[in-house]
Design a protein around this motif. Sequence first.
Motif, short mmCIF file in Angstrom:
data_model
loop_
_atom_site.label_atom_id
_atom_site.label_comp_id
_atom_site.label_asym_id
_atom_site.label_seq_id
_atom_site.Cartn_x
_atom_site.Cartn_y
_atom_site.Cartn_z
N TRP A 53 0.83 -1.21 0.00
CA TRP A 53 0.00 0.00 0.00
C TRP A 53 0.85 1.25 0.00
CZ3 TRP A 53 -0.46 3.94 3.74
CH2 TRP A 53 -1.52 4.85 3.51
N VAL A 54 0.35 2.27 -0.69
CA VAL A 54 1.01 3.57 -0.68
C VAL A 54 -0.04 4.65 -0.79
CG1 VAL A 54 1.35 3.62 -3.19
CG2 VAL A 54 2.82 5.01 -1.72
N ASP A 55 0.15 5.74 -0.04
CA ASP A 55 -0.70 6.91 -0.18
C ASP A 55 0.07 7.92 -1.02
OD1 ASP A 55 -2.30 9.11 -0.04
OD2 ASP A 55 -2.14 9.41 2.12
N GLY A 56 -0.19 7.90 -2.32
CA GLY A 56 0.55 8.75 -3.24
C GLY A 56 0.27 10.23 -3.08
N SER A 57 -0.80 10.58 -2.38
CA SER A 57 -1.14 12.00 -2.18
C SER A 57 -0.40 12.63 -1.00
CB SER A 57 -2.65 12.15 -1.97
OG SER A 57 -3.05 11.49 -0.78
N ASP A 58 0.27 11.81 -0.22
CA ASP A 58 1.03 12.30 0.92
C ASP A 58 2.12 13.26 0.41
OD1 ASP A 58 2.64 12.73 3.09
OD2 ASP A 58 3.18 10.62 3.40
N PRO A 59 2.11 14.52 0.82
CA PRO A 59 3.07 15.49 0.29
C PRO A 59 4.52 15.12 0.58
CG PRO A 59 1.84 16.41 2.15
CD PRO A 59 1.15 15.15 1.76
N VAL A 60 4.77 14.47 1.71
CA VAL A 60 6.13 14.05 2.04
C VAL A 60 6.61 13.00 1.05
CG1 VAL A 60 7.61 12.95 3.77
CG2 VAL A 60 5.86 14.60 4.48
N ALA A 71 -1.87 6.36 -6.43
CA ALA A 71 -3.09 6.93 -5.86
C ALA A 71 -3.71 5.98 -4.83
CB ALA A 71 -4.10 7.23 -6.96
N SER A 72 -4.39 6.57 -3.85
CA SER A 72 -5.10 5.78 -2.84
C SER A 72 -6.45 6.43 -2.58
CB SER A 72 -4.28 5.72 -1.55
OG SER A 72 -5.00 5.04 -0.53
N ASP A 73 -7.54 5.68 -2.79
CA ASP A 73 -8.89 6.21 -2.60
C ASP A 73 -9.72 5.27 -1.74
OD1 ASP A 73 -9.46 8.73 -4.42
OD2 ASP A 73 -8.16 7.44 -5.58
N VAL A 76 2.16 -3.40 3.90
CA VAL A 76 3.54 -2.96 3.66
C VAL A 76 3.53 -1.52 3.16
CG1 VAL A 76 5.65 -3.40 2.34
CG2 VAL A 76 4.24 -5.33 3.13
N THR A 77 4.23 -0.63 3.87
CA THR A 77 4.19 0.80 3.56
C THR A 77 5.57 1.44 3.65
OG1 THR A 77 3.95 1.71 5.80
CG2 THR A 77 1.97 0.83 4.77
N ASP A 78 5.63 2.68 3.19
CA ASP A 78 6.87 3.46 3.27
C ASP A 78 6.67 4.60 4.25
OD1 ASP A 78 9.22 4.84 2.92
OD2 ASP A 78 8.78 5.52 0.88
N GLN A 79 6.92 4.32 5.54
CA GLN A 79 6.78 5.32 6.61
C GLN A 79 5.41 5.99 6.57
OE1 GLN A 79 10.48 7.50 5.53
NE2 GLN A 79 11.24 6.92 7.54
N GLN A 80 4.39 5.20 6.27
CA GLN A 80 3.02 5.69 6.20
C GLN A 80 2.11 4.75 6.99
OE1 GLN A 80 2.42 5.80 1.86
NE2 GLN A 80 2.45 8.03 1.99
N TYR A 88 3.34 -20.09 3.87
CA TYR A 88 2.48 -19.78 2.72
C TYR A 88 1.69 -18.53 3.09
CZ TYR A 88 3.26 -24.57 1.03
OH TYR A 88 3.82 -25.73 0.59
N PHE A 89 1.63 -17.57 2.19
CA PHE A 89 0.79 -16.40 2.43
C PHE A 89 0.15 -15.95 1.13
CE2 PHE A 89 5.08 -14.70 1.66
CZ PHE A 89 4.85 -13.70 0.72
N ILE A 90 -0.89 -15.15 1.27
CA ILE A 90 -1.59 -14.60 0.11
C ILE A 90 -1.12 -13.18 -0.10
CG2 ILE A 90 -3.84 -13.91 -0.83
CD1 ILE A 90 -5.03 -16.26 0.85
N TYR A 91 -0.74 -12.86 -1.33
CA TYR A 91 -0.30 -11.51 -1.65
C TYR A 91 -1.37 -10.80 -2.48
CZ TYR A 91 2.03 -7.59 -3.82
OH TYR A 91 2.33 -6.32 -4.24
N MET A 92 -1.64 -9.53 -2.10
CA MET A 92 -2.64 -8.74 -2.80
C MET A 92 -2.14 -7.32 -3.00
SD MET A 92 -5.95 -9.80 -0.47
CE MET A 92 -7.17 -8.97 -1.49
N ASN A 93 -2.48 -6.72 -4.12
CA ASN A 93 -2.32 -5.28 -4.26
C ASN A 93 -3.42 -4.61 -3.45
OD1 ASN A 93 -0.19 -5.71 -5.98
ND2 ASN A 93 -1.34 -5.25 -7.84
N ASP A 94 -3.25 -3.34 -3.10
CA ASP A 94 -4.23 -2.68 -2.24
C ASP A 94 -5.57 -2.46 -2.93
OD1 ASP A 94 -3.44 -0.67 -3.95
OD2 ASP A 94 -2.91 0.77 -2.39
#
Length: 332
Positions: free
Chosen positions: A15-22, A47-49, A72-76, A132-138
């Motif tokens: 997951w990523v919040d692309g609108s985050d100004p940082v 983008a994240s909606d 999984v995120t980047d400091q978000q 074993y795990f399931i991987y998904m896009n957000d």
Amino acid sequence: MQQLDEKAIDIVIAWVDGSDPVLKQKRESYKPSNIVASDAITATRFASDDEIYYNIASIIKYVPFCRHIYVVTDQQKPAFIDEFAKQNICAADKIRIVDHKEIFSGYEEFLPTFNTRSIETMIWNIADVSDYFIYMNDDFFFNQSATLEDFIEKDKLILHGHWRNTAALNAKLNFRKTKSKLLGTPIQPRHTIAQMLSAKVLDMDQFFEIHHFPHIVDKTILKNYLLQHPQLLETQIKYKFRDVAQVNPITLMNHLKIQKSQAHLRADIAVNYLKNEDSVESFLSNLDNSDYKYGCIQSLDRLNSDSYQKVTAAMTNKFSAYLPSSLLTSAN
């Protein structure tokens, strides 16, 4: 062969919040000055909606065999994520935020990254994630109830897709490489090319193509192969943005399992897929269609206002009992 513990199947979501100004500023500072393929840097890719909340709600509602959900995120952190536990929608330890620094432990020099394929390459490095795990896009979600047997049967992974020959696609790629050298035009890092390359590195002359839905992953086979091929691993994670040189790590894992006869290959599965304005009505009607076990909301940010409201209202209604109250309030 690993022993399967039905109570220890985790789900990993990138997951990523692309609108985050940082994050936007950080992304811009690392964007190459030379011409880059638009597919690698387009804003809608980041983008994240609120798709992440529908995704998690769908897991809680429809996937009873899920142990933990790793985001999984980047400091978000998704704004309402803690409300799932605080409002008793799920157990306190159900949802866990995992930073890129954790999955890139030992490979921190390759951070930051804005590259889904680099991130997918390292998800085996999540501490304590199930074998074993399931991987998904957000933007994926479960559209109907799922069972463990949808993903694993008699210790073999169930893979939905179809075979494609690599020759024609590889010829196209080589033509584009030549054109790129002559004209300087970037090569789009298409999903299909990355899948083809994941078979090519294993000397396979065909590849098993998959599409947009949750995928089962064998952590050990992916981890071992990448660690045994450090040059491939480094090539995978050195790009800040998606690059045509990268393989798809999920299909790499699939092809490794296929070569070991540890996979059941099944036909393509129907997905309730929101691609654009033209698909809105069919998407809405299929939210209650049991023939569609999985769904994908792509580029919600590109819909017009009316379509956007219709889709968010329908998704909120479908998962209302499993969504944080703040999200329900903001949707009204």
